[in-house]
Design an enzyme around this catalytic site. Structure first.
Site, PDB file in Angstrom:
ATOM      1  N   TYR A   3     -20.139  36.329  -4.818  1.00  0.00           N
ATOM      2  CA  TYR A   3     -18.808  36.311  -4.129  1.00  0.00           C
ATOM      3  C   TYR A   3     -18.572  36.517  -3.020  1.00  0.00           C
ATOM      4  CZ  TYR A   3     -13.671  36.060  -4.907  1.00  0.00           C
ATOM      5  OH  TYR A   3     -12.038  35.214  -5.307  1.00  0.00           O
TER       6      TYR A   3
ATOM      7  N   PHE B  88      -4.579   8.498   9.371  1.00  0.00           N
ATOM      8  CA  PHE B  88      -6.124   8.956   7.998  1.00  0.00           C
ATOM      9  C   PHE B  88      -4.471   9.380   6.775  1.00  0.00           C
ATOM     10  CE2 PHE B  88      -8.791   9.612   4.999  1.00  0.00           C
ATOM     11  CZ  PHE B  88      -8.916   9.067   4.656  1.00  0.00           C
ATOM     12  N   THR B  89      -4.745   8.763   5.784  1.00  0.00           N
ATOM     13  CA  THR B  89      -3.788   8.359   4.989  1.00  0.00           C
ATOM     14  C   THR B  89      -3.972   9.889   4.277  1.00  0.00           C
ATOM     15  OG1 THR B  89      -5.906   8.839   2.964  1.00  0.00           O
ATOM     16  CG2 THR B  89      -4.541   6.221   3.640  1.00  0.00           C
TER      17      THR B  89
ATOM     18  N   ASP C  60     -10.112  14.904  14.642  1.00  0.00           N
ATOM     19  CA  ASP C  60     -10.671  15.016  12.670  1.00  0.00           C
ATOM     20  C   ASP C  60     -11.819  14.975  13.168  1.00  0.00           C
ATOM     21  OD1 ASP C  60     -11.685  14.343  10.349  1.00  0.00           O
ATOM     22  OD2 ASP C  60      -9.509  12.670   9.847  1.00  0.00           O
TER      23      ASP C  60
ATOM     24  N   LYS D 148     -18.723  12.932   4.335  1.00  0.00           N
ATOM     25  CA  LYS D 148     -19.454  12.408   5.947  1.00  0.00           C
ATOM     26  C   LYS D 148     -20.472  12.673   6.549  1.00  0.00           C
ATOM     27  CE  LYS D 148     -15.155  10.716   4.179  1.00  0.00           C
ATOM     28  NZ  LYS D 148     -14.031  11.615   3.385  1.00  0.00           N
TER      29      LYS D 148
ATOM     30  N   ARG E 239      -7.589  -1.394   2.357  1.00  0.00           N
ATOM     31  CA  ARG E 239      -7.247  -1.173   4.331  1.00  0.00           C
ATOM     32  C   ARG E 239      -6.348  -1.382   4.352  1.00  0.00           C
ATOM     33  NH1 ARG E 239      -8.902   4.851   3.300  1.00  0.00           N
ATOM     34  NH2 ARG E 239      -7.457   4.858   1.717  1.00  0.00           N
TER      35      ARG E 239
ATOM     36  N   PHE F 288      -2.412   4.457  -3.063  1.00  0.00           N
ATOM     37  CA  PHE F 288      -3.996   3.123  -3.500  1.00  0.00           C
ATOM     38  C   PHE F 288      -4.610   3.738  -3.992  1.00  0.00           C
ATOM     39  CE2 PHE F 288      -5.986   5.733  -0.851  1.00  0.00           C
ATOM     40  CZ  PHE F 288      -5.571   6.815  -0.018  1.00  0.00           C
TER      41      PHE F 288
HETATM   42  N1  F0G Z   1     -10.186  11.795   7.828  1.00  0.00           N
HETATM   43  C1  F0G Z   1     -10.847  11.011   7.668  1.00  0.00           C
HETATM   44  C2  F0G Z   1     -11.249  10.257   8.715  1.00  0.00           C
HETATM   45  C3  F0G Z   1     -11.245  10.462   6.733  1.00  0.00           C
HETATM   46  O1  F0G Z   1     -11.951   9.584   6.583  1.00  0.00           O
HETATM   47  C4  F0G Z   1     -11.258  11.304   5.307  1.00  0.00           C
HETATM   48  C5  F0G Z   1     -11.772  10.831   4.499  1.00  0.00           C
HETATM   49  C6  F0G Z   1     -10.617  12.385   5.530  1.00  0.00           C
HETATM   50  C7  F0G Z   1     -10.174  12.679   6.336  1.00  0.00           C
HETATM   51  C8  F0G Z   1     -10.544  13.890   4.390  1.00  0.00           C
HETATM   52  O2  F0G Z   1     -11.642  13.727   3.427  1.00  0.00           O
HETATM   53  O3  F0G Z   1     -11.917  13.360   1.707  1.00  0.00           O
HETATM   54  O4  F0G Z   1     -12.492  15.053   2.151  1.00  0.00           O
HETATM   55  O5  F0G Z   1     -10.874  15.286   1.596  1.00  0.00           O
HETATM   56  N2  F0G Z   1     -12.038   9.565   3.911  1.00  0.00           N
HETATM   57  C9  F0G Z   1     -12.686   8.842   2.844  1.00  0.00           C
HETATM   58  C10 F0G Z   1     -12.913   7.640   3.143  1.00  0.00           C
HETATM   59  C11 F0G Z   1     -12.028   9.569   1.542  1.00  0.00           C
HETATM   60  O6  F0G Z   1     -13.061   7.245   2.329  1.00  0.00           O
HETATM   61  O7  F0G Z   1     -12.704   7.365   4.074  1.00  0.00           O
HETATM   62  P1  F0G Z   1     -11.758  14.298   1.935  1.00  0.00           P
END
Ligand code: F0G
Length: 455
Positions: free
Chosen positions: A70, A122-123, A213, A256, A380, A447
């Site tokens: 832990y 980014f979303t 990022d 990634k 997108r 989305f």
């Molecule tokens: N920043 C970028 C540039 C991303 O592409 C993603 C995730 C995140 C942050 C968030 O990271 O998913 O680990 O919480 N991108 C995925 C995609 C979901 O399909 O492009 P996460």
């Protein structure tokens, strides 16, 4: 010599192609949203490169060696040591994935009225900034919004836009400048070292933090070596570290670059910021020494960190993306040029010129591609862009794209060539693809779960 896969296959997972009637039924049931398809019904899954990588033999064995204590897990210390060595930041706080790190950073630094300049949104990043009362301002170069521009670094920050954003908000209202390497929503486009240095200088002048990022920063290092004068003979590890040395910290989705199925972290040099992050992570994720991850996940992530800059792996990966892009471009299919690091983006406006943006052309194209070949891609465009938090109006992004995202070490060159053939066939018959009407719209990150009906 041909750029063949630098791995051999030790374990296989069968996939199947449903017949046409089965695919039509599946996408109808999914509300014409590829996020809502069952993975079993997908033949080649190019929805995302996130968490979909194949781990190496060494990563699988690292899982077995994970320390599940832990507190004070050995796996955490292995991850911390790898991050210090490869990224060069002083502190790291593991999180369950990238958005966990975005949550911590946004909560700590953003207050109502704050502005966060960034090279395109980014979303999830923007959603966390807005959740804490901040406003994202796009400071990417204009070329990024033009799918036909061949600019080698379409992820670059427009320095004048950045200046203006800081001066208009007042530097005291800019908690940090966020820079993504590479820029996902622009097509996986890189940012140059020269531009990073200039952004660093502006941040320094105003006394503002620079946070990356760093989700796909390995691919960014590859493009710098390939395209930026003076870097051809440097190692990927050195380029990677030089990129990082210009920032104060980063958020990171390990799903990634780090070749794992789950995991992420927040990194920083500032001791005070680290203390604040440790306090918050306990509330949202877990102890600062596991941050929502099992010990084995951290062990696999540490190993992935040691694999991500291997030139034969990274060269093949970027080469796979480029080969698919070249195949499509040669057949006249409209795509974002040049090819990015993790995906090929179809330009849905040019692919379906008869479908207006209000009828969600990229969503319609992604659904049609699934129907045609069982290939799953992602919208997108206007659906992903969502609505303005204040006015409630739809954002109208210039780019209306379908992303064919290449998972790492998962599909062979032959499978991807088959995807290319399918897209080319669809393009010949594009007139038959009509628009979609949104019949269910969730309030945030729509989305993921929105539903549609053919018009
Ligand atoms: N920043 C970028 C540039 C991303 O592409 C993603 C995730 C995140 C942050 C968030 O990271 O998913 O680990 O919480 N991108 C995925 C995609 C979901 O399909 O492009 P996460």
């Amino acid at each position: 010599m041909r750029n063949a896969e630098p791995w051999r296959i030790k374990m296989v997972e069968p996939i199947r192609l449903l017949d046409r009637a089965g695919r039509e039924a599946a996408i109808r049931e999914a509300g014409y949203n590829t996020f809502l398809l069952r993975s079993e019904d997908v033949y080649i899954d190019l929805l995302t490169d996130s968490g979909t990588s194949a781990m190496s033999d060494l990563q699988w064995s690292a899982l077995m060696r994970g320390d599940e204590a832990y507190a004070g897990s050995r796996s955490f210390y292995e991850l911390e040591a790898a991050a210090r060595e490869i990224y060069g930041f002083k502190h790291i706080v593991p999180t369950h994935q990238g958005r966990g790190a975005e949550n911590l950073l946004s909560r700590i630094l953003i207050r109502p009225g704050h502005v966060v300049p960034q090279n395109m949104y980014f979303t999830t990043t923007r959603a966390h900034q807005e959740l804490n009362g901040g406003r994202f301002v796009d400071v990417i170069v204009d070329e990024a919004h033009d799918s036909s521009s061949d600019h080698p670094f379409k992820g670059n920050v427009d320095l004048q836009k950045l200046h203006r954003a800081i001066e208009e908000a007042g530097p005291e209202n800019v908690p940090y400048v966020c820079v993504a390497l590479t820029v996902n929503m622009a097509g996986g486009q890189p940012i140059s070292m020269e531009n990073l240095r200039e952004v660093r200088a502006i941040c320094k002048r105003f006394g503002i933090r620079l946070m990356y990022d760093a989700t796909r920063a390995a691919e960014n290092a590859w493009f710098i070596r390939e395209r930026e004068p003076g870097y051809a003979d440097k190692s990927l590890a050195d380029i990677f570290k030089e990129q990082m040395s210009l920032a104060d910290g980063c958020t990171m989705s390990g799903k990634k670059d780090l070749l794992v199925n789950i995991g992420g972290f927040l990194a920083m040099n500032d001791d005070h910021l680290f203390d604040q992050a440790k306090e918050l992570v306990v509330l949202f994720e877990g102890m600062p020494s596991y941050g929502g991850l099992a010990g084995r996940d951290m062990a696999a992530m540490a190993q992935g960190m040691r694999e991500m800059l291997d030139a034969s792996y990274l060269g093949h990966r970027v080469g796979q993306v480029r080969a698919l892009a070249d195949q499509l471009a040669e057949a006249g299919v409209p795509i974002v040029r040049p090819a990015g690091g993790h995906a090929v983006y179809l330009d849905a406006r040019a692919f379906l010129p008869h479908v207006p943006q209000a009828q969600h052309p990229a969503q319609a194209l992604a659904a049609a591609l699934y129907e045609h070949a069982g290939v799953r891609a992602m919208e997108r465009g206007i659906v992903s862009a969502g609505r303005d938090a204040k006015s409630g109006k739809n954002h109208l992004p210039k780019l209306e794209l379908v992303r064919l995202t290449i998972p790492r070490r998962v599909y062979t060159d032959n499978q991807l060539a088959m995807v290319g053939d399918a897209v080319i066939e669809l393009h010949r018959d594009a007139k038959r693809i009509g628009g979609l009407d949104m019949v269910y719209e969730p309030p945030t990150l729509r989305f993921f779960t929105a539903r549609f009906r053919p018009l």
